[in-house]
Every structure is written in C-alpha cells, then in structure tokens.
Design an enzyme around this catalytic site. Structure first.
Site, mmCIF file in Angstrom:
data_model
loop_
_atom_site.group_PDB
_atom_site.id
_atom_site.type_symbol
_atom_site.label_atom_id
_atom_site.label_comp_id
_atom_site.label_asym_id
_atom_site.label_seq_id
_atom_site.Cartn_x
_atom_site.Cartn_y
_atom_site.Cartn_z
ATOM 1 N N CYS A 2 -4.044 -3.465 -12.604
ATOM 2 C CA CYS A 2 -3.392 -4.541 -13.523
ATOM 3 C C CYS A 2 -2.096 -3.825 -13.910
ATOM 4 O O CYS A 2 -2.088 -2.640 -14.016
ATOM 5 C CB CYS A 2 -4.106 -4.629 -14.709
ATOM 6 S SG CYS A 2 -5.832 -5.323 -14.341
ATOM 7 N N ARG A 27 1.243 -2.220 -7.493
ATOM 8 C CA ARG A 27 0.020 -1.846 -8.180
ATOM 9 C C ARG A 27 -1.306 -2.464 -7.485
ATOM 10 O O ARG A 27 -2.430 -2.060 -7.515
ATOM 11 C CB ARG A 27 0.001 -1.626 -9.758
ATOM 12 C CG ARG A 27 0.940 -0.778 -9.969
ATOM 13 C CD ARG A 27 1.292 -1.257 -11.631
ATOM 14 N NE ARG A 27 0.255 -0.824 -12.717
ATOM 15 C CZ ARG A 27 0.200 0.281 -13.207
ATOM 16 N NH1 ARG A 27 0.589 1.254 -12.880
ATOM 17 N NH2 ARG A 27 -1.119 0.827 -13.996
ATOM 18 N N TRP A 75 -5.774 -7.510 -11.577
ATOM 19 C CA TRP A 75 -6.561 -7.021 -10.302
ATOM 20 C C TRP A 75 -8.031 -6.976 -10.726
ATOM 21 O O TRP A 75 -8.384 -6.485 -11.632
ATOM 22 C CB TRP A 75 -6.270 -5.510 -10.025
ATOM 23 C CG TRP A 75 -6.678 -4.961 -8.683
ATOM 24 C CD1 TRP A 75 -6.052 -5.229 -7.471
ATOM 25 C CD2 TRP A 75 -7.864 -4.330 -8.523
ATOM 26 N NE1 TRP A 75 -6.734 -4.599 -6.478
ATOM 27 C CE2 TRP A 75 -7.783 -3.891 -7.172
ATOM 28 C CE3 TRP A 75 -8.682 -3.446 -9.468
ATOM 29 C CZ2 TRP A 75 -8.801 -3.138 -6.411
ATOM 30 C CZ3 TRP A 75 -9.476 -2.645 -8.765
ATOM 31 C CH2 TRP A 75 -9.814 -2.337 -7.316
ATOM 32 N N ASN A 99 -5.063 -3.804 -19.559
ATOM 33 C CA ASN A 99 -5.146 -3.024 -18.150
ATOM 34 C C ASN A 99 -6.415 -2.134 -18.494
ATOM 35 O O ASN A 99 -6.555 -1.500 -19.374
ATOM 36 C CB ASN A 99 -4.105 -2.339 -17.951
ATOM 37 C CG ASN A 99 -3.966 -1.219 -16.659
ATOM 38 O OD1 ASN A 99 -4.811 -1.383 -15.918
ATOM 39 N ND2 ASN A 99 -3.120 -0.567 -16.452
ATOM 40 N N GLY A 100 -7.475 -2.047 -17.405
ATOM 41 C CA GLY A 100 -8.579 -1.174 -17.798
ATOM 42 C C GLY A 100 -9.690 -1.852 -17.872
ATOM 43 O O GLY A 100 -9.898 -3.155 -17.351
ATOM 44 N N GLU A 479 -6.597 11.519 7.722
ATOM 45 C CA GLU A 479 -5.446 10.785 7.126
ATOM 46 C C GLU A 479 -4.885 9.652 8.076
ATOM 47 O O GLU A 479 -4.703 8.605 7.678
ATOM 48 C CB GLU A 479 -4.532 11.543 6.689
ATOM 49 C CG GLU A 479 -3.124 11.246 6.160
ATOM 50 C CD GLU A 479 -3.411 10.311 4.860
ATOM 51 O OE1 GLU A 479 -4.553 10.352 4.418
ATOM 52 O OE2 GLU A 479 -2.282 9.669 4.660
ATOM 53 N N LYS A 483 -4.832 5.956 6.995
ATOM 54 C CA LYS A 483 -3.591 5.294 7.067
ATOM 55 C C LYS A 483 -3.600 3.908 7.811
ATOM 56 O O LYS A 483 -3.145 2.796 7.588
ATOM 57 C CB LYS A 483 -2.550 6.121 7.644
ATOM 58 C CG LYS A 483 -1.131 5.905 6.888
ATOM 59 C CD LYS A 483 -0.899 6.512 5.607
ATOM 60 C CE LYS A 483 -2.040 6.404 4.613
ATOM 61 N NZ LYS A 483 -1.937 7.261 3.299
ATOM 62 N N GLU A 486 -6.113 1.126 6.395
ATOM 63 C CA GLU A 486 -5.655 0.402 4.907
ATOM 64 C C GLU A 486 -4.467 -0.560 5.054
ATOM 65 O O GLU A 486 -4.659 -1.630 4.346
ATOM 66 C CB GLU A 486 -5.536 1.365 3.855
ATOM 67 C CG GLU A 486 -4.228 1.987 4.010
ATOM 68 C CD GLU A 486 -4.086 3.077 2.962
ATOM 69 O OE1 GLU A 486 -4.146 2.968 1.823
ATOM 70 O OE2 GLU A 486 -3.452 4.245 3.248
ATOM 71 N N HIS A 502 -22.780 13.931 19.809
ATOM 72 C CA HIS A 502 -23.891 13.910 18.973
ATOM 73 C C HIS A 502 -24.401 12.710 18.430
ATOM 74 O O HIS A 502 -25.082 12.471 17.286
ATOM 75 C CB HIS A 502 -23.978 14.993 17.785
ATOM 76 C CG HIS A 502 -23.803 16.309 18.270
ATOM 77 N ND1 HIS A 502 -24.752 16.857 19.168
ATOM 78 C CD2 HIS A 502 -23.009 17.300 18.114
ATOM 79 C CE1 HIS A 502 -24.485 18.111 19.318
ATOM 80 N NE2 HIS A 502 -23.026 18.316 18.842
ATOM 81 N N LYS A 601 -2.277 0.658 -6.133
ATOM 82 C CA LYS A 601 -1.677 2.003 -6.260
ATOM 83 C C LYS A 601 -2.247 2.827 -7.146
ATOM 84 O O LYS A 601 -2.569 4.239 -6.637
ATOM 85 C CB LYS A 601 -0.220 1.534 -6.429
ATOM 86 C CG LYS A 601 0.764 3.073 -6.366
ATOM 87 C CD LYS A 601 0.931 3.506 -5.016
ATOM 88 C CE LYS A 601 1.709 4.769 -4.622
ATOM 89 N NZ LYS A 601 1.324 5.188 -3.192
HETATM 90 C C1 F6R Z 1 -4.149 6.011 0.651
HETATM 91 C C2 F6R Z 1 -3.949 6.010 -1.123
HETATM 92 C C3 F6R Z 1 -5.085 6.440 -1.693
HETATM 93 C C4 F6R Z 1 -4.703 7.649 -2.769
HETATM 94 C C5 F6R Z 1 -6.150 7.649 -3.808
HETATM 95 C C6 F6R Z 1 -5.910 8.638 -4.778
HETATM 96 O O1 F6R Z 1 -2.760 5.532 1.120
HETATM 97 O O2 F6R Z 1 -2.831 6.352 -1.624
HETATM 98 O O3 F6R Z 1 -6.138 6.879 -0.787
HETATM 99 O O4 F6R Z 1 -4.444 8.941 -2.223
HETATM 100 O O5 F6R Z 1 -6.381 6.394 -4.264
HETATM 101 O O6 F6R Z 1 -4.839 8.373 -5.693
HETATM 102 P P1 F6R Z 1 -4.008 9.459 -6.551
HETATM 103 O O7 F6R Z 1 -3.206 10.442 -5.388
HETATM 104 O O8 F6R Z 1 -3.084 8.590 -7.293
HETATM 105 O O9 F6R Z 1 -5.002 10.017 -7.227
#
Ligand code: F6R
Length: 606
Positions: A2, A27, A75, A99-100, A479, A483, A486, A502, A601
């Site tokens: 949020c 976000r 959210w 928020n939260g 990674e 990427k 997502e 395996h 985010k």
């Molecule tokens: C993927 C991504 C997430 C963050 C994860 C941790 O692209 O960005 O997997 O890496 O949510 O977030 P932070 O780094 O803000 O703790």
C-alpha cells in the site's frame, strides 16, 4: 504494498494526492482512494482498480475540491480488492488510510461489536477507524496515542478528524512513513518519491511517533504525546533521476544505470586500490572475529547473497549459510555470539528480513545490513551498515539493486579474505581492479543487446522453461529464472545442471526451452555434457557463455556471447543478458513490465 499520501497547504489537494499516488504505483496496488475536506466536510472518492479508474470515477461523480486530505493505493490483505474495501475508511468522525497489517483486528472488532459498532468492509483498517472514533474525545493526539497502544502489528496511518479540517495526523509502527515540509504546506508519504516534486525536506518518523501537519508546519510527538525535536533531512535525488529518462520502462532504464550504480557504490569503499569499509564500521579486526557468516534475504536479494556465499567461501574460506528470511525465523536457527548475520535488502523495509535481523540480534549475533533505501528500518537497526548507491529503483523487478548488492558482496569477500590472511594485498588489489572494470564490460553488453530481443521472441510461446548452471552459474540461473517468471508470467525454474538427471530431466520435451549459463571455465565440460543431455531429449537450448567459447553447433539453438572476463566476477556480467531476456519477453507479451501483477515493490508484511 500500500501507498499513503497526505497533504495540507494551498494547492489543489486532489491533484497533489493523485500525483503522489502515481509515484507510488510501483509498489503495486489493486484499488485507490482519496479523502479531502471540501467546504469543511470530508468527501471520499475511491475505486477498485488502477488510478485511471479512480480518475474516471471522479470525472463522473466530481472530484473533491479542497486543500487538506489523504490518499491511498491498496494492496489487498484483509478482504478482496473491491470498492468497499478500498481506503480511505471512515469510522464516523475519523477517516483513515493505512499501510501494513493489524494483527489483533479481530479481537478489537469483536469488542467494538459488543459496543454496538457496525462495519461496512472486511478490512482491518476500518477496525482502526472505528476504534479511533469510539475513543475520540476531541483531542486527536491523545486519542491516537491511546489507540495505538491497543494495536498489534505493523502499520502507518494517515488520519483526518471531521472537526479538525485544517490538519492531517499520522502515526507509524514498523511501516515506513515520512513527513515532508514545504513552504506553508506539509505532506505525508510512504516514500519520498511521492512528494519530491514539491519538497525535498522531510522528517523520518520513528516507531509510534505521531505527527500533526498544518499550514503552520509540522509538530511531532512521542508515543505518550510529548513533543519531540527531529532532524530535518534532505533528499538529494532530482526529478529527472526518478523519471524514465527517455526509456520505455523504468526496468530498462535501471538495467542501463547499472554501470553507474556500481561505480557509485564501490568507489567510496576503495582506498589505495584496496577495499575499505571502515566508514561502515567494518575493519580487519572486526572481520577476524567472525567464525560463521549467515546471509539472510528474500527473492532477488537472496540470490545476490547466494553469489556472495560462493565468493566468500572460495576466497576467505569462511563458512557461509544463506537463508530465506521467512524461513530463518521459524527454524530455530543456530546463530549466536561470534556469528555475523548479513541482511541484504533493497528497500530496507522487507518485513521478513527485518524480523529475521531482530531475531539474529537477540540471539547475540552481530548484524550487517546491505541496504539501498536510506534511513529505512533495516538500515537503522543493524549494527553495521553498507549502503548501496543504486539510486531509487522503481520497477518492481529488481535489477540495478541486485547488481550493487553483488558488487558489495565482492568487496566484502576481498576484505575478509585479506583480513583472515587468505590473500595478500597484491592479490586483493588485482581483484579490486577487476571489480572496477565491470562497469565498462557491462556497458559493452548494453551497447550490443539485440540478440537478447531475438532470444526473447523465441520464448513468448513457451509455457515453461528451465535455467541451468553449475557453481556461480547456478546462483545466477536462480536470478535469471525469477526475473523471467515475475514479469513474463512464464513458469520457469532454475536447476543445478548436474542435478537434472536426478528427476527433473523427465520434464524435458521440445516444448521446454532450457537457458544454460556456462561462464565458469573449470565447469565448462560438465555443463556442456548437461546441455547435450537436454538437447538429446528435444529441448531448445539457449546458451549464455563467452563469445570466444567454442561450442558444438548441434548442442545449442541460440547463444548470447559475453565479453571475456574473469570467471569469479562473471555473475555481474552474465546477469545483464538474463535481465534483458526477461525484459523483452515481458514487453513482447504486452505485460505491464514495471508493475507485474500481484507483486509489490516493498513487502512490508510477513
Ligand atoms: C524481484 C524482487 C524481489 C525482492 C524481494 C526483497 O525482482 O525485487 O524478489 O528482491 O522482495 O526485497 P528487498 O530487497 O527490498 O528486501
């Protein structure tokens, strides 16, 4: 997660709130709303969906006109995304955005029901609004201070009281919130980005601090309603830095910012050709004291930590474990005095990582945070701190933050290896020199990235993919796979190439493309054998390796050629085509690249 914005001043409040909320779109959210004092009355406009839906609604019903108000992007956590569950929520005389999460909302709701209070929505937020209203005695500060003592969980609240049409109130507990101060105007926001076009000056609210915003300025109180003096901070980002700068998406811009982000992050930490982390509280003596290192993080940050593990163990011969933050807390971790716990986080607000760090501290470990967001909770609570200087990362999919997290992992590993006598100064200088060259090598890739678009166009019809690699290439595959999934919404997994046989190899058909990463010379032959195994079972193979590597033509369908560079630092180079492949696949599929569905985010709930 949020987003909150609030405003008191002379401008058109609806415009300020909507502008701010647009800056917080990154976000992630599923509904939005605002509440503005119009002729002394609180007028609410809210809608499920995007901010454009809210704009549309306000076009039809009329936008609130006023100069004081609060806004929110939601959210969903408690209750589905819907108009009624959208914020702001009113509880009679009190209207709030939140928020939260309020963990004990059910208990409070049951109590209020026994007092004859009724509810319109399924949210924990409405419970807080109604509790504030139930308690309200004409003194907002006293009411807020008493009410928050009953709340359990993490939250930031923007509050307006019907009988105080010139003020916005706010309080935070765990969830981030800043208070912006301008000329005869003030703001609240979940992130400085939301208000930076109006002011750069802001206060960071501490746990349970309450702020009152008026045209005459901002007054801040502690949890017991006592006034507190705070340091006014200044954000040094400019509006250009947070715009797209001519790129189609923030993600593409951020991928291109990686060379600069690396330089900004490592340069201040290199002295006389050697790593120097003294300013972060890390000296050679401090480093020698640790017998075990734990790295704790989530998602992409955890993948950066995995690269760190390989490099630290290889160079410094110190044992490293990597934990997913949400698992660490619940598995009775063997952590204690003499251990170093490294928390890696872009936002510095990830609830899982924050809670894991607190647990590690409680167990007696020293904590080191590697964080991008200045003044964030993780940054403030860690014993030692290394800021990454990636600048604001707006795209939900992390790219430049990952890059600088790895850069810091390398610097740390070099310094640790030097501290424990596993390498000498000459060797250490040569490693640092290599690290300093990475920005130029990455720029070379960014100047010749067409092949990644071609590869992406071959993936858009796939339902599922595998990423494989060995050693550091496996860490990198994780990674690459995250990427892609997502932002393209194509299912993908990463696998240690040698582990395929395996079990997982049974999934291989001509409909399962395999992206193989092979940058480690010592593992080349082995990885090529694994590639041949999947090729023989019909997989389309895309290989990411050096341009100079000679590969049997029949073993691969497509390849991306990397510049020649040192094996150990290859993750920083090879991740770039993986980021670009994910980016272009998402673009070609017509997805919302910067704001992928269901993702936020900054994940401030556990
Ligand atoms: C993927 C991504 C997430 C963050 C994860 C941790 O692209 O960005 O997997 O890496 O949510 O977030 P932070 O780094 O803000 O703790």
């Amino acid at each position: 997660m949020c987003g909150i914005v609030g405003y008191v001043g002379k401008r058109d409040c609806t415009e300020v709130l909507m502008n701010g909320l647009r800056k917080l779109e990154y976000r992630g959210y599923d509904s939005a709303g605002i509440a503005v004092f119009q002729n002394g009355e609180i007028t609410v406009a809210k809608s499920k969906g995007r901010l454009d839906d809210l704009e549309e609604r306000m076009k039809q019903d009329g936008a609130p006109i006023g100069q004081v108000g609060i806004g929110h992007t939601r959210w969903a956590t408690h209750g589905e995304p819907s108009d009624v569950n959208s914020h702001p929520h009113s509880g009679g005389r009190v209207t709030i955005v939140h928020n939260g999460i309020i963990e004990n909302y059910k208990e409070i709701k049951d109590f209020l029901i026994t007092k004859g209070v009724s509810f319109d929505s399924d949210t924990d937020t409405e419970v807080v609004a109604r509790l504030l209203d139930y308690r309200y005695n004409g003194s907002p500060i006293q009411t807020i201070s008493e009410t928050v003592r009953d709340l359990k969980g993490s939250y930031a609240l923007g509050i307006i009281f019907a009988d105080h049409p010139e003020q916005v109130y706010t309080v935070r507990c765990e969830s981030p919130l800043i208070v912006g101060v301008g000329e005869l105007e003030s703001f609240i926001a979940s992130d400085v980005l939301a208000i930076i076009e109006y002011t750069r000056n802001y206060y960071l609210l501490e746990h349970e601090e309450i702020a009152v915003l008026g045209r005459d300025g901002v007054h801040i109180y502690d949890a017991f309603g006592q006034p507190v003096q705070k340091e006014l901070k200044t954000a040094d980002w400019d509006v250009e830095t947070i715009g797209k700068g001519g790129y189609a998406h923030f993600m593409l811009k951020e991928i291109h910012e990686q060379p600069t982000a690396i330089r900004n992050t490592i340069r201040p930490r290199i002295r006389d050709g050697l790593p120097n982390l003294e300013e972060c509280g890390i000296t050679l003596e401090v480093l020698r004291a640790f017998r075990h290192i734990h790295i704790i993080a989530c998602g992409t940050a955890m993948h950066a930590g995995t690269v760190g593990k390989y490099v630290i163990e290889k160079l410094a011969c110190v044992q490293v474990t990597v934990d997913i933050a949400s698992e660490f807390r619940y598995r009775d971790p063997l952590v204690g005095e003499g251990d170093l716990v490294i928390i890696i986080s872009q936002s510095g607000e990830t609830a899982d990582s924050l809670v894991a760090m607190r647990l590690a501290k409680k167990l007696g470990a020293k904590t080191l945070a590697i964080v991008n967001a200045m003044g964030s909770s993780i940054a403030r609570e860690a014993d030692m701190l290394i800021y990454t200087y990636a600048g604001p990362e707006i795209a939900v999919a992390s790219t430049k933050a990952y890059m600088v997290q790895i850069a810091v992992m390398y610097l740390f590993a070099f310094e640790l290896a030097l501290a424990v006598g596993k390498i000498d100064e000459t060797k250490c200088r040569s490693f640092v020199h290599l690290l300093e060259q990475t920005p130029d090598v990455i720029s070379e890739i960014l100047n010749h990235k067409e092949q990644t678009q071609y590869i992406a166009s071959s993936l858009i019809t796939a339902d599922s993919l595998l990423y494989i690699g060995r050693g550091l290439d496996y860490a990198l595959s994780m990674e690459g796979s995250l990427k892609l999934k997502e932002i393209s919404y194509i299912h993908s997994e990463s696998y240690a190439a040698g582990e395929l046989k395996h079990g997982t190899i049974s999934l291989i058909t001509e409909n399962m493309p395999v992206i193989a990463v092979a940058t480690q010379k010592a593992l080349w032959e082995k990885t090529i054998s694994n590639i041949k195994e999947v090729k023989a079972r019909g997989a389309k193979v895309i290989l990411v390796c050096r341009k100079s590597d000679v590969v049997d033509k029949d073993a691969v369908d497509m390849r991306f050629g990397l510049p020649d560079f040192d094996d150990m630092l290859m993750p920083m180079i090879a991740v770039v085509p993986l980021q670009l492949i994910a980016y272009y696949t998402s673009v070609l599929k017509g997805n919302d690249v910067d704001k992928p569905r269901n993702l936020a985010k900054s994940v401030t709930v556990e």
